[in-house]
Design an enzyme around this catalytic site. Structure first.
Site, short mmCIF file in Angstrom:
data_model
loop_
_atom_site.label_atom_id
_atom_site.label_comp_id
_atom_site.label_asym_id
_atom_site.label_seq_id
_atom_site.Cartn_x
_atom_site.Cartn_y
_atom_site.Cartn_z
CD GLU A 172 -36.77 42.81 -27.09
OE1 GLU A 172 -35.96 41.97 -26.88
OE2 GLU A 172 -37.20 43.65 -26.52
CB CYS A 180 -34.82 44.36 -23.63
SG CYS A 180 -36.40 43.82 -23.28
#
Lengths: 525, 525
Positions: B265, B302
């Site tokens: 990720e 994120c």
């Protein structure tokens, strides 16, 4: 209908390139008509662009609409009639009866996916309801389902000109998922490919689907296929074939600027373990079953049992004697292509030249220009453990008997195995209880474990895994046969706090599709 | 407890290497104690071999046993007490209150997976019953379920020293799946890592789990991590961090002799689209919400909203004026590490030097050695479409306002986007109906679509997708948050014609685990 030998780019024919080739009758090595045109890079690009445009519409279709399309494809394939079987038999040397069965499988597969879509729960709808009063922060409403990836490139296999080709499992599961398909026709059966592609396009037209939902490009060289795999608008690849071909495609796909998933089913040797009590009790049965499985379709099955393991004993010797004469007396056959035949013969030659390998049945050189005979070879577990290359696939009607000296050596051999599509164990209840550890080891190595059966014959059903750890496939988390194959071409998306009118039907409060969903962690309908 | 600075290789400490490093207090750039030892290649190898051995036992544990382990880990993490929060705050400059929340999230995540295991249906049991009378061939009994892949390498993220680190989502979902974990500690919070790793190992001991079910290795350089990714016995990788780091791991993993899946990720800019009517009606609300989301945790999420898109209008101008002063007046903060701070500053400088970009809020150069301020920059949709690099992630408390001239330009910009973890749309019902096409386009680009909310705040739940198309992640078919994360570390296996006593409990006729299963295509309990 008359064949054109052209690319089918959406609803249009195209013939831009100068490279041509023909199908070859493997029974006499003569060229077949018509002449086929290899796709140019430009034609591949055109097909992918059409697929990309078609995706904008196709991905929004309801599951019921996609189901109609799949059913219509099945109908159109049957509609082609006997010419499909005749053409395929001419191109592949497979007998009509086998191709009849394969057509049935292909049509059944389309119907299975149509049913999956009509039922609808495959989208994995999950709903976690909002908790506006949660402290310290309110919990939003989150709903998840699978959405299609986009245009998929599919490469058909030579050994199943219908069931693993144009309208085979990869194409059908991609179309079911909502992904347009650009199919790379197999040069070993290009006419069969054109017949089936035409049926798919007829079905697409009848369902008023957008131009580009399906295209097919031809190619004898690797270039059109590589152009497809490396095209930026292609989002995933399905492949069935050799390790070399599959691995080359995988390597190209993971080196793209934007890597994409490759589902390459590259075959395996599907080791068969015969345990002592079963060996003593069912010798003749197993010999008949194994011989059938080894020689089925001239051994041209991904699940062909290429390795047979027994423990050294007088029963084992008797078994191998029976198996040897059974394989020896099995009829010779014509393989799919001259290249496959040559590779088979070279593989056998190469193996038999190894000092650790004995040829039990089959004789070199071959007496016929087109037919090959079946082989049974033999080595020891020790040799196979020391040199795993002995256990590599020789595609064709051959098998390697591996003699182990003890249970411990059987376990050691099992531990040393690489990934396979299947493994089979023949055993009585006593055997199976005593060899629990073998079963546990083998489960780590394969996609399917078979007890007291034969690996050939892959059911198209919900619980099937036609896959397995590398090098059997490039993605052990997937299957290329059965309804789970659809998950190769989708990804999950979550929708947070969407008003009802924006939500896909699968996720709306009222559950208008009446599907199974996970609501706050519980399965509900 | 006192920290050792050593590798935790299963139940043993190890300190073979000479390379050392320390944590750094980002508030004053001073070295923290103790001294940590970078793992040698040999230590990595030892940890992986232990994991491989442990897998033989751990994979056979029942789901209930694994659930107990996860619950015990949660207990042991709480047991560490305030020293965990103090240590993490010292190493990361994150405030205690935030870390308290993060600990709660970590413990909740462990409990969620424990509950998933206790319920048991996650294994996707499918049963297709035999049809012995089927013609021409009988249908065998085929049963399928998920099995664990094997030892998993996990790389923690710097920005969540608890929830995305040692006992974070990757570790927990791998352990839940039945996979031992070798964790590569993040050098930005090594002491926090040791505390949590010790808690996991205490839990493992209490549950009498095999040595090697969990190990942790340290490293400031890339070498220990690369040794882990390329180790032949590692079967999958979980990673959260930068694009550069994740892509390097992906590239190494796909080039192995036996490639393995990498779930990296790698973050994204999480574009926020504010539609005209919402802009006019909820200006002040959106400004507050967005400022909070941009500056939360000094922008080190994120899912930080790094791009804000509006259509040119007087309302848009007023909105941007409000947002500018809101961002301008938001407090400065200390980032996680000096490297992250420098990268942030360079990213802002680089962007602001672009002739198509204006700095609206925030000023260069920075006045403090350790603190950074928030930025709002601006460009046009046309510039962003022509130069997509403008939209690349600048990790930190900044956002880029993208001014579009028309709805068409908004759609064009949306079409040009690469893959993101999330996208957000602010709109009234009128807006959302009018911009249906935008929603459809954006759904293709992301893992999560949010309406009238903010992307920061990722619920740990069943329906969460924390993932998205490349370059947000290396595998859009997966999520690293929520219960679906478990499916990254398993693969399906089919069992054909197994007698009941050989079948895993999940697949036995009597359904002793009382789980949901698909039997002949129908969901049943």
């Amino acid at each position: 209908m008359s064949l054109t030998g052209q690319q089918l780019i959406g609803y249009e024919y195209s013939q831009q390139g100068k490279q041509t080739f023909t199908g070859i009758n493997p029974r006499n090595n003569e060229a077949l008509s018509p002449i086929f045109h290899e796709a140019t890079k430009n034609e591949v690009d055109l097909a992918v662009h059409k697929a990309h445009e078609a995706f904008k519409i196709y991905r929004r279709l309801s599951d019921k609409q996609k189901a109609q399309f799949l059913e219509k494809i099945a109908e159109e394939i049957v509609e082609i009639g006997d010419v499909l079987l005749d053409t395929a038999s001419l191109e592949t040397a497979l007998p009509i009866a086998r191709l009849q069965g394969e057509r049935g499988r292909t049509v059944g597969q389309l119907q299975l996916f149509a049913n999956l879509l009509k039922e609808g729960s495959w989208v994995n709808a999950r709903i976690d309801l909002a908790q506006p009063d949660r402290t310290p922060l309110p919990k939003p409403d989150i709903r998840q389902m699978e959405v299609p990836l986009g245009p998929v490139a599919v490469f058909g296999a030579s050994n199943f000109p219908l069931a693993f080709s144009v309208a085979g499992g990869d194409t059908v599961s991609a179309l079911a998922a909502g992904c347009p398909v650009v199919f790379k026709a197999h040069p070993a059966h290009p006419a069969t490919c054109e017949l089936v592609a035409t049926a798919i396009l007829k079905a697409a037209k009848a369902c008023q689907l957008p131009d580009g939902v399906f295209s097919m490009v031809h190619g004898l060289t690797h270039e059109p296929g590589m152009a497809l795999v490396t095209h930026p608008l292609i989002q995933a690849v399905g492949f069935t074939g050799s390790f070399r071909g599959g691995k080359a495609i995988y390597d190209a796909a993971v080196r793209r600027n934007i890597p994409i998933p490759v589902y390459a089913e590259m075959g395996s040797t599907n080791p068969v373990f015969i345990l002592p009590e079963a060996l003593a009790q069912k010798k003749q049965n197993i010999v008949s079953g194994l011989t059938g499985s080894i020689t089925l379709g001239v051994g041209q099955f991904c699940t062909n049992p290429g390795v047979i393991v027994t423990e050294s004993s007088s029963e084992s010797e008797a078994f191998i004697e029976l198996l040897t004469s059974s394989v020896e007396s099995s009829p010779s056959g014509v393989m799919l292509t001259a290249v496959i035949k040559n590779t088979y013969q070279k593989g056998i030659e190469h193996l038999s030249m190894n000092p650790d390998v004995n040829v039990l049945a089959g004789s070199l050189p071959h007496t016929s220009d087109t037919e090959v005979s079946s082989y049974l070879l033999e080595t020891t577990a020790q040799a196979a453990i020391e040199n795993p290359a002995l256990l590599e696939e020789v595609f064709g009607p051959s098998s390697l008997h591996v003699q182990a000296q003890s249970k411990e050596e059987v376990l050691k051999l099992a531990e040393s195995l690489q990934g396979h599509l299947t493994t089979t164990i023949h055993g009585t209840e006593n055997d199976l209880r005593e060899y629990a550890e073998l079963i546990d080891i083998l489960t780590q190595k394969v996609g399917r474990l078979i007890i007291n059966g034969y690996p050939t014959g892959v059911e198209v059903t919900h619980a099937m895994t036609h896959g397995g750890p590398f090098p059997a496939t490039t993605d052990s988390r997937s299957t290329s046969v059965g309804t789970n194959a659809i998950y190769r071409f989708v990804r999950p998306v979550s929708f947070q706090d969407l008003p009802q009118f924006l939500l896909p039907e699968a996720l709306q409060d009222k559950n208008p599709l009446d599907i199974w969903r996970m609501v706050n962690g519980e399965y509900k309908k």
